[in-house]
Scaffold this motif. Structure first.
Motif, PDB file in Angstrom:
ATOM      1  N   ALA A 190      -7.188  17.011 -17.157  1.00 25.83           N
ATOM      2  CA  ALA A 190      -6.565  16.526 -18.387  1.00 25.83           C
ATOM      3  C   ALA A 190      -6.941  15.082 -18.675  1.00 25.83           C
ATOM      4  O   ALA A 190      -6.612  14.553 -19.738  1.00 25.83           O
ATOM      5  CB  ALA A 190      -5.044  16.641 -18.279  1.00 25.83           C
ATOM      6  N   ILE A 191      -7.616  14.434 -17.724  1.00 26.41           N
ATOM      7  CA  ILE A 191      -7.954  13.025 -17.882  1.00 26.41           C
ATOM      8  C   ILE A 191      -9.450  12.837 -17.658  1.00 26.41           C
ATOM      9  O   ILE A 191     -10.077  13.597 -16.938  1.00 26.41           O
ATOM     10  CB  ILE A 191      -7.150  12.132 -16.896  1.00 26.41           C
ATOM     11  N   PRO A 192     -10.041  11.820 -18.326  1.00 30.33           N
ATOM     12  CA  PRO A 192     -11.471  11.572 -18.154  1.00 30.33           C
ATOM     13  C   PRO A 192     -11.789  11.198 -16.706  1.00 30.33           C
ATOM     14  O   PRO A 192     -10.916  10.657 -16.024  1.00 30.33           O
ATOM     15  CB  PRO A 192     -11.750  10.388 -19.087  1.00 30.33           C
ATOM     16  N   PRO A 193     -12.968  11.405 -16.220  1.00 33.35           N
ATOM     17  CA  PRO A 193     -14.059  12.064 -16.963  1.00 33.35           C
ATOM     18  C   PRO A 193     -13.958  13.585 -16.889  1.00 33.35           C
ATOM     19  O   PRO A 193     -13.200  14.102 -16.089  1.00 33.35           O
ATOM     20  CB  PRO A 193     -15.286  11.575 -16.195  1.00 33.35           C
ATOM     21  N   ARG A 194     -14.735  14.254 -17.745  1.00 39.20           N
ATOM     22  CA  ARG A 194     -14.874  15.708 -17.700  1.00 39.20           C
ATOM     23  C   ARG A 194     -13.566  16.436 -17.999  1.00 39.20           C
ATOM     24  O   ARG A 194     -13.163  17.380 -17.305  1.00 39.20           O
ATOM     25  CB  ARG A 194     -15.448  16.149 -16.352  1.00 39.20           C
ATOM     26  N   VAL A 195     -12.883  15.993 -19.040  1.00 37.02           N
ATOM     27  CA  VAL A 195     -11.676  16.666 -19.498  1.00 37.02           C
ATOM     28  C   VAL A 195     -12.010  18.123 -19.838  1.00 37.02           C
ATOM     29  O   VAL A 195     -13.015  18.404 -20.499  1.00 37.02           O
ATOM     30  CB  VAL A 195     -11.089  15.942 -20.733  1.00 37.02           C
ATOM     31  N   GLY A 196     -11.156  19.034 -19.383  1.00 37.72           N
ATOM     32  CA  GLY A 196     -11.339  20.440 -19.700  1.00 37.72           C
ATOM     33  C   GLY A 196     -12.214  21.199 -18.709  1.00 37.72           C
ATOM     34  O   GLY A 196     -12.392  22.406 -18.849  1.00 37.72           O
ATOM     35  N   PHE A 197     -12.743  20.489 -17.724  1.00 36.47           N
ATOM     36  CA  PHE A 197     -13.539  21.150 -16.698  1.00 36.47           C
ATOM     37  C   PHE A 197     -12.735  21.248 -15.394  1.00 36.47           C
ATOM     38  O   PHE A 197     -11.779  20.519 -15.173  1.00 36.47           O
ATOM     39  CB  PHE A 197     -14.852  20.389 -16.474  1.00 36.47           C
ATOM     40  N   TRP A 198     -13.176  22.152 -14.531  1.00 35.89           N
ATOM     41  CA  TRP A 198     -12.371  22.517 -13.355  1.00 35.89           C
ATOM     42  C   TRP A 198     -12.814  21.779 -12.096  1.00 35.89           C
ATOM     43  O   TRP A 198     -13.983  21.504 -11.886  1.00 35.89           O
ATOM     44  CB  TRP A 198     -12.475  24.023 -13.110  1.00 35.89           C
ATOM     45  N   THR A 199     -11.827  21.507 -11.265  1.00 37.01           N
ATOM     46  CA  THR A 199     -12.071  20.856  -9.990  1.00 37.01           C
ATOM     47  C   THR A 199     -10.963  21.252  -9.024  1.00 37.01           C
ATOM     48  O   THR A 199      -9.966  21.847  -9.421  1.00 37.01           O
ATOM     49  CB  THR A 199     -12.100  19.324 -10.151  1.00 37.01           C
ATOM     50  N   PHE A 200     -11.151  20.937  -7.762  1.00 36.98           N
ATOM     51  CA  PHE A 200      -9.996  20.945  -6.866  1.00 36.98           C
ATOM     52  C   PHE A 200      -9.428  19.533  -6.825  1.00 36.98           C
ATOM     53  O   PHE A 200     -10.114  18.572  -7.196  1.00 36.98           O
ATOM     54  CB  PHE A 200     -10.353  21.484  -5.468  1.00 36.98           C
ATOM     55  N   GLY A 221     -19.717  27.805 -14.252  1.00 40.98           N
ATOM     56  CA  GLY A 221     -20.349  27.068 -15.337  1.00 40.98           C
ATOM     57  C   GLY A 221     -19.457  26.023 -15.974  1.00 40.98           C
ATOM     58  O   GLY A 221     -19.892  25.310 -16.872  1.00 40.98           O
ATOM     59  N   ALA A 222     -18.233  25.935 -15.516  1.00 40.30           N
ATOM     60  CA  ALA A 222     -17.275  25.001 -16.131  1.00 40.30           C
ATOM     61  C   ALA A 222     -16.628  24.098 -15.096  1.00 40.30           C
ATOM     62  O   ALA A 222     -15.495  23.647 -15.260  1.00 40.30           O
ATOM     63  CB  ALA A 222     -16.198  25.778 -16.894  1.00 40.30           C
ATOM     64  N   LEU A 223     -17.380  23.815 -14.037  1.00 39.32           N
ATOM     65  CA  LEU A 223     -16.866  22.887 -13.030  1.00 39.32           C
ATOM     66  C   LEU A 223     -17.149  21.450 -13.461  1.00 39.32           C
ATOM     67  O   LEU A 223     -18.128  21.175 -14.154  1.00 39.32           O
ATOM     68  CB  LEU A 223     -17.503  23.167 -11.672  1.00 39.32           C
ATOM     69  N   ALA A 224     -16.291  20.539 -13.031  1.00 36.42           N
ATOM     70  CA  ALA A 224     -16.390  19.161 -13.497  1.00 36.42           C
ATOM     71  C   ALA A 224     -17.676  18.487 -13.027  1.00 36.42           C
ATOM     72  O   ALA A 224     -18.237  17.660 -13.748  1.00 36.42           O
ATOM     73  CB  ALA A 224     -15.162  18.370 -13.045  1.00 36.42           C
ATOM     74  N   PHE A 225     -18.134  18.826 -11.810  1.00 28.91           N
ATOM     75  CA  PHE A 225     -19.316  18.179 -11.247  1.00 28.91           C
ATOM     76  C   PHE A 225     -20.055  19.170 -10.353  1.00 28.91           C
ATOM     77  O   PHE A 225     -19.425  20.025  -9.735  1.00 28.91           O
ATOM     78  CB  PHE A 225     -18.932  16.942 -10.424  1.00 28.91           C
ATOM     79  N   PRO A 226     -21.374  19.047 -10.280  1.00 27.17           N
ATOM     80  CA  PRO A 226     -22.121  19.967  -9.413  1.00 27.17           C
ATOM     81  C   PRO A 226     -21.639  19.974  -7.967  1.00 27.17           C
ATOM     82  O   PRO A 226     -21.624  21.022  -7.318  1.00 27.17           O
ATOM     83  CB  PRO A 226     -23.559  19.444  -9.509  1.00 27.17           C
ATOM     84  N   ALA A 227     -21.251  18.808  -7.465  1.00 27.02           N
ATOM     85  CA  ALA A 227     -20.828  18.741  -6.067  1.00 27.02           C
ATOM     86  C   ALA A 227     -19.575  19.582  -5.820  1.00 27.02           C
ATOM     87  O   ALA A 227     -19.367  20.084  -4.707  1.00 27.02           O
ATOM     88  CB  ALA A 227     -20.575  17.289  -5.658  1.00 27.02           C
ATOM     89  N   ILE A 228     -18.738  19.736  -6.837  1.00 24.59           N
ATOM     90  CA  ILE A 228     -17.546  20.578  -6.681  1.00 24.59           C
ATOM     91  C   ILE A 228     -17.964  21.999  -6.333  1.00 24.59           C
ATOM     92  O   ILE A 228     -17.424  22.632  -5.421  1.00 24.59           O
ATOM     93  CB  ILE A 228     -16.720  20.584  -7.991  1.00 24.59           C
TER      94      ILE A 228
END
Ligand code: ZN
Length: 229
Positions: free
Chosen positions: A100-110, A187-194
């Protein structure tokens, strides 16, 4: 006990996972291109007395430092520690959050964020899970050490056992969800490393164990590579 301990931990609102540094959010694109050398950033004033600083190698040192011209105070800049938690529910699903907060709002992470003073890396990782998903997580141990050397960051990713099913969105996450491996939105992860962390996790689980692993990220090697210690 875990719940009461976590409730006492303060909420910080910081969840910069990964590659964007504190206080430097504007103008940064997410991803490894946000890397820059810490030493190239100017520190202009002494944080002790407020006078100007010079940037040079002090006697007995081997790297340039910001040294106060008036009081001699040295301001060291060293890598920041960031903690993350891969939380597994009893049915094997893992906790994911839509940012919900930058960066990458709307993308998934743990859940992940800056380690705070006075907490262990496991406590910090559990705190992030609480802050991002109201998840009560029992830390099970260190799993992945990611050396993001160009970002001057070290990530300490832990494994944890989810102790509650009462997950809900927070100011940091618009959605929280327990996901099976085949439900991960690759395809909707916040960062490749995730994605690399999660794939490694499921792979290790299938293989029957979780050795502590290391990953090195640089600005030219986007994906990095994962090695067991
Ligand atoms: Zn000074």
């Amino acid at each position: 006990v875990i719940e009461s301990e976590l409730a006492q931990l303060r909420t910080t609102g910081v969840g910069d996972w990964p590659f964007v540094r504190s206080g430097r959010l504007s103008g940064h694109r997410p991803g490894l291109s946000a890397y820059s050398s810490e030493s190239s950033e100017a520190i202009r004033f002494c944080n002790h007395c407020g006078n100007q600083v010079d940037f040079y190698v002090p006697a007995g040192d081997h790297l340039p430092r910001h040294v106060c011209v008036a009081c001699g105070n040295v301001q060291y800049r060293n890598p920041k520690a960031i903690v993350g938690m891969i939380s597994e529910a009893p049915d094997g699903r893992i906790l994911m959050c839509k940012r919900a907060i930058p960066p990458r709002v709307g993308f998934w992470t743990f859940p992940a964020g800056y380690l705070e003073n006075g907490e262990t890396s496991g406590q910090g990782a559990a705190r992030e899970a609480m802050e991002e998903a109201h998840a009560v997580v029992e830390p099970l141990g260190l799993y992945l050490v990611i050396n993001a050397i160009d970002a001057n960051q070290v990530y300490l990713i832990h494994r944890g056992r989810l102790r509650t099913s009462a997950l809900r969105p927070t100011p940091e996450s618009v959605e929280v969800e327990l996901m099976r491996e085949d439900r991960i939105p690759w395809g909707a992860l916040a960062f490749p490393a995730i994605g690399r962390c999660i794939r490694q996790y499921f792979g290790d689980r299938q293989a029957g164990g979780f050795p502590v692993r290391t990953m090195v990220l640089t600005n030219v090697q986007h994906a990095g590579s994962i090695h067991a210690f």
